[in-house]
Structures are given as structure tokens and as C-alpha cells.
Design a protein around this motif. Structure first.
Motif, PDB file in Angstrom:
ATOM      1  N   LEU A 145      58.971 -50.181 -32.798  1.00  0.00           N
ATOM      2  CA  LEU A 145      59.738 -51.426 -32.698  1.00  0.00           C
ATOM      3  C   LEU A 145      58.911 -52.529 -32.049  1.00  0.00           C
ATOM      4  CD1 LEU A 145      63.237 -50.031 -31.682  1.00  0.00           C
ATOM      5  CD2 LEU A 145      62.696 -51.268 -33.793  1.00  0.00           C
ATOM      6  N   THR A 146      58.116 -52.182 -31.049  1.00  0.00           N
ATOM      7  CA  THR A 146      57.246 -53.173 -30.407  1.00  0.00           C
ATOM      8  C   THR A 146      56.231 -53.727 -31.402  1.00  0.00           C
ATOM      9  OG1 THR A 146      57.496 -52.131 -28.238  1.00  0.00           O
ATOM     10  CG2 THR A 146      55.569 -53.538 -28.565  1.00  0.00           C
ATOM     11  N   ALA A 147      55.643 -52.834 -32.207  1.00  0.00           N
ATOM     12  CA  ALA A 147      54.678 -53.280 -33.226  1.00  0.00           C
ATOM     13  C   ALA A 147      55.358 -54.120 -34.292  1.00  0.00           C
ATOM     14  CB  ALA A 147      53.997 -52.061 -33.855  1.00  0.00           C
ATOM     15  N   LEU A 148      56.558 -53.725 -34.694  1.00  0.00           N
ATOM     16  CA  LEU A 148      57.299 -54.469 -35.709  1.00  0.00           C
ATOM     17  C   LEU A 148      57.647 -55.866 -35.201  1.00  0.00           C
ATOM     18  CD1 LEU A 148      60.096 -52.907 -37.865  1.00  0.00           C
ATOM     19  CD2 LEU A 148      60.396 -55.187 -36.912  1.00  0.00           C
ATOM     20  N   ALA A 149      58.092 -55.951 -33.934  1.00  0.00           N
ATOM     21  CA  ALA A 149      58.454 -57.248 -33.357  1.00  0.00           C
ATOM     22  C   ALA A 149      57.242 -58.164 -33.256  1.00  0.00           C
ATOM     23  CB  ALA A 149      59.086 -57.043 -31.979  1.00  0.00           C
ATOM     24  N   ALA A 150      56.085 -57.605 -32.901  1.00  0.00           N
ATOM     25  CA  ALA A 150      54.874 -58.415 -32.809  1.00  0.00           C
ATOM     26  C   ALA A 150      54.462 -58.943 -34.177  1.00  0.00           C
ATOM     27  CB  ALA A 150      53.746 -57.581 -32.193  1.00  0.00           C
ATOM     28  N   ALA A 151      54.533 -58.092 -35.196  1.00  0.00           N
ATOM     29  CA  ALA A 151      54.190 -58.534 -36.552  1.00  0.00           C
ATOM     30  C   ALA A 151      55.137 -59.626 -37.022  1.00  0.00           C
ATOM     31  CB  ALA A 151      54.223 -57.347 -37.508  1.00  0.00           C
ATOM     32  N   ALA A 152      56.415 -59.520 -36.659  1.00  0.00           N
ATOM     33  CA  ALA A 152      57.388 -60.539 -37.073  1.00  0.00           C
ATOM     34  C   ALA A 152      57.105 -61.878 -36.395  1.00  0.00           C
ATOM     35  CB  ALA A 152      58.804 -60.065 -36.748  1.00  0.00           C
ATOM     36  N   ARG A 153      56.791 -61.856 -35.109  1.00  0.00           N
ATOM     37  CA  ARG A 153      56.465 -63.107 -34.402  1.00  0.00           C
ATOM     38  C   ARG A 153      55.239 -63.771 -35.022  1.00  0.00           C
ATOM     39  NH1 ARG A 153      57.725 -59.934 -29.841  1.00  0.00           N
ATOM     40  NH2 ARG A 153      55.502 -59.535 -29.456  1.00  0.00           N
TER      41      ARG A 153
ATOM     42  N   GLU B 172      53.535 -50.679 -42.005  1.00  0.00           N
ATOM     43  CA  GLU B 172      53.023 -49.523 -41.280  1.00  0.00           C
ATOM     44  C   GLU B 172      53.909 -49.200 -40.076  1.00  0.00           C
ATOM     45  OE1 GLU B 172      49.067 -50.633 -40.331  1.00  0.00           O
ATOM     46  OE2 GLU B 172      48.312 -50.408 -42.390  1.00  0.00           O
ATOM     47  N   ALA B 173      54.338 -50.241 -39.341  1.00  0.00           N
ATOM     48  CA  ALA B 173      55.215 -50.025 -38.188  1.00  0.00           C
ATOM     49  C   ALA B 173      56.564 -49.475 -38.630  1.00  0.00           C
ATOM     50  CB  ALA B 173      55.401 -51.347 -37.427  1.00  0.00           C
ATOM     51  N   ARG B 174      57.055 -49.958 -39.759  1.00  0.00           N
ATOM     52  CA  ARG B 174      58.365 -49.509 -40.241  1.00  0.00           C
ATOM     53  C   ARG B 174      58.318 -48.041 -40.670  1.00  0.00           C
ATOM     54  NH1 ARG B 174      62.405 -52.504 -40.555  1.00  0.00           N
ATOM     55  NH2 ARG B 174      61.233 -54.449 -40.509  1.00  0.00           N
ATOM     56  N   GLN B 175      57.208 -47.609 -41.214  1.00  0.00           N
ATOM     57  CA  GLN B 175      57.095 -46.199 -41.576  1.00  0.00           C
ATOM     58  C   GLN B 175      57.006 -45.305 -40.342  1.00  0.00           C
ATOM     59  OE1 GLN B 175      54.677 -45.437 -45.440  1.00  0.00           O
ATOM     60  NE2 GLN B 175      53.857 -47.340 -44.609  1.00  0.00           N
TER      61      GLN B 175
END
Length: 336
Positions: A225-233, A256-259
Motif C-alpha cells: 500500500l505504501t508503494a502504491l500510494a507513492a506511485a499514485a502521488r 507491481e505494487a498491486r500484485q
């Protein structure tokens, strides 16, 4: 007894980044959480007629219909169940006929159920003679869909259906701030390609699994979730600044984070789309927060000639995949 008639349509959406962070309270654990998505012109349609006896609901695309004296007596599931929950949430118990139609195949992953709920909400509001207030409507419809699904839902699918265009949904404590993306919608459209993977996605992890894992301290889920949030920002910043080429790598990072967040969320068909797109210079991931048969591909065109988009599209069609026709929808909810 109130009488009135209205029709409404609302667009579906494609998540570009951050889908799933909008389910409370995930955003509280990831400061500056944002969802970036875009409305597309695959629209859900609804007609509402007030008056008469009982309640009657019909889905033209699924060929289902049902009736009862009151909404809470309807024995329906599937999309008609969502319609029933939406009517109840909007305070309509009887004296109503609702007909719906979808332009989206089941399991596409384009947020079609939320778009349909928005169309129903807009048509009911208009038939009752009141204004259609997006800020008051979406929380009611979100809760109706959550009751229908039996699990939490967030605002990300409702906002594009209501407002249209490309949006950044800022998930701030105590409020949702909706920002029309500064990026040129035409450039977003020419960089985004939708592909039909040819097979429904699996039943991957639901948003509730992410919420539970975050709160229970599951290290894998928290890291993902931390990686996903960073990619979204970073996706929001890149699009706002017109750095469309940078979104290719961010698209890949988000997938990749979602997987990692939900192992098993993909399919061999989705993996093949991702592989072919990557080899040709683009990036791909399902069009929603989880699985779905429609895959979003990010591949900007060349500035003065053929570029990533042209190469990626040629590679994907050459591999036997079909383009899923859709354009950016700037209209949002329309009621007549």
C-alpha cells in the motif's frame, strides 16, 4: 403520490493510479493519498417513472425484470439488487418503475455498477423535481453499493461518473477534495489505450482485505500500500506537469505494487497484455483497482510521428488482442 419521469446516463471510469486507497480508513495511514482516474464514454443508462402501483425494475442488457409492492420486498440479486438498494437509499419505496441498460460487458473492471448507481440517483432526483447535487448524492449511493456488495466501497468510481474528465481525488482527513486534473484531456486520451484481454479476471482480494491487512499489521500489505500510494502521488504530479512519458514507468510500478498487495489478482491473459505492451515500450495494468478483463495501457504517441502508442497498439493487435473502444468522457452525469 408523486409523478414524474427522467432519464440519465453516466460514464464508467479507468483508474490510472491509487485505486483502493479511497476505502476508509486506508487513506489515513498514507498521508497525501490520491486516486487518479478518468471517465470514459462507455455509459450506463437509466429511466425512472414515478407513479402507479408497486415497484418494477428491469435490466435490458441482462433481460431481467422483477416487481413487488415495495422495494424491500423485491426478490432480486445482481444489478437489479443494486437498483433496489439505490432506491431505498434515496427514499423511494413504491410507485416507481426503473429500466436500465449497460454498454459495458460484465467483469470489465470499469466501475460500471457505480456508474449505474449514479444514473439511477440522477434520474430519481430529477423525477422527484429536485436538483442533482453531486456532493450530496455520492455518499448516499456509495453506502447503497456497500450494502449491496456486503463490503466497504469508496468514492473513486462515483466521481468520474458524476463529473466526467480526468480527476485527482485527494483523500484528506475528514473530506474528499476533487481536483479536475490540469492535464489536457486530449493528451490523456491519446496516451491511454484500452485492451480487451479476452477473459474475465479472477476473484482477487477485495478492498476489505487491504483494510484488514493494514489494521492487522500485515507487513506485506502495508509495504504494498505504501508503494502504491507513492506511485499514485507521482502519477498525479507527472500528469499535472505534462510529463506523460514518465507515467509509463509509474504505471508499471503501480501494477507491481498491486500484485504484491493481492497475489493472484492477475490472469495469464492480463500478464500477456502487460508483457507485450512492455516489450513495445508501454506499460499496462487492469483498468480498475483489482482484476477485470479490460486492461489499461499507457503509451504516449510520438511528438511528430509514430511513437510508443503506435508501436504498442501494433504489437498488441498483432498478438491477437482487441482494442476496447473508448474515449475520455468530459460530460459526466447527464439527466433529461
Amino acid at each position: 403520490m408523486k409523478t414524474g419521469r427522467a432519464e440519465a446516463t453516466a460514464p464508467c471510469r479507468v483508474d490510472l493510479a491509487g485505486g483502493g486507497l479511497d476505502v476508509w480508513p486506508l487513506c489515513l495511514f498514507h498521508p497525501a493519498a490520491v486516486v487518479v482516474n478518468v471517465a470514459v464514454d462507455r455509459r450506463m443508462w437509466c429511466r425512472v417513472e414515478l407513479g402507479g402501483e408497486g415497484v418494477h425494475v428491469e435490466s435490458k442488457d441482462t433481460l431481467q425484470k422483477a416487481g413487488a409492492d415495495r422495494v424491500d420486498e423485491l426478490a432480486v440479486d445482481g444489478i437489479l439488487g443494486l437498483v433496489a438498494h439505490a432506491l431505498q437509499a434515496l427514499g423511494v419505496e413504491s410507485g416507481v418503475r426503473v429500466v436500465t441498460q449497460s454498454r459495458v460487458p460484465d467483469g470489465a473492471g470499469l466501475g460500471s455498477s457505480s456508474a449505474l448507481a449514479v444514473a439511477v440517483g440522477g434520474a430519481v432526483s430529477a423525477a422527484l423535481g429536485g436538483p442533482v447535487d453531486p456532493d450530496r448524492l455520492w455518499p448516499v449511493l456509495r453506502d447503497a453499493e456497500a450494502r449491496w456488495r456486503g463490503r466497504p466501497t469508496g468514492p473513486r468510481d462515483f466521481q468520474p461518473a458524476l463529473r466526467g474528465g480526468a480527476l485527482a481525488l485527494h483523500l484528506e482527513p475528514g473530506q474528499l477534495r476533487v481536483e479536475p486534473l490540469a492535464a489536457d484531456p486530449a493528451r490523456v486520451e491519446e496516451s491511454l489505450l484500452l485492451i480487451d484481454s479476452g477473459a474475465p479476471g479472477p476473484e482477487g482480494a477485495h478492498d476489505w482485505d487491504s483494510v484488514k491487512g493494514q489494521i492487522d499489521g500485515d507487513a506485506r500489505i502495508r509495504e504494498a500500500l505504501t508503494a502504491l500510494a507513492a506511485a499514485a502521488r507521482e502519477t498525479h504530479e507527472a500528469l499535472a506537469q505534462g510529463r506523460f512519458e514518465d507515467v509509463v514507468d509509474l504505471f508499471a510500478r503501480e501494477w507491481e505494487a498491486r500484485q504484491r498487495l493481492a497475489p493472484g489478482v492477475t490472469t495469464p491473459e492480463i500478464d500477456r497484455v502487460v508483457e507485450v505492451a512492455r516489450a513495445a515500450g508501454g506499460a499496462a495494468k487492469p483498468a480498475g483497482a483489482g482484476s477485470g478483463r479490460v486492461v489499461a495501457v499507457w503509451a504516449p504517441p510520438g511528438a511528430r510521428g509514430p511513437g510508443r502508442r503506435e508501436a504498442v497498439q501494433e504489437a498488441l493487435t498483432g498478438a491477437g488482442f482487441r482494442v476496447f473502444p473508448a474515449r475520455v468522457d468530459l460530460r459526466g452525469l447527464e439527466v433529461s
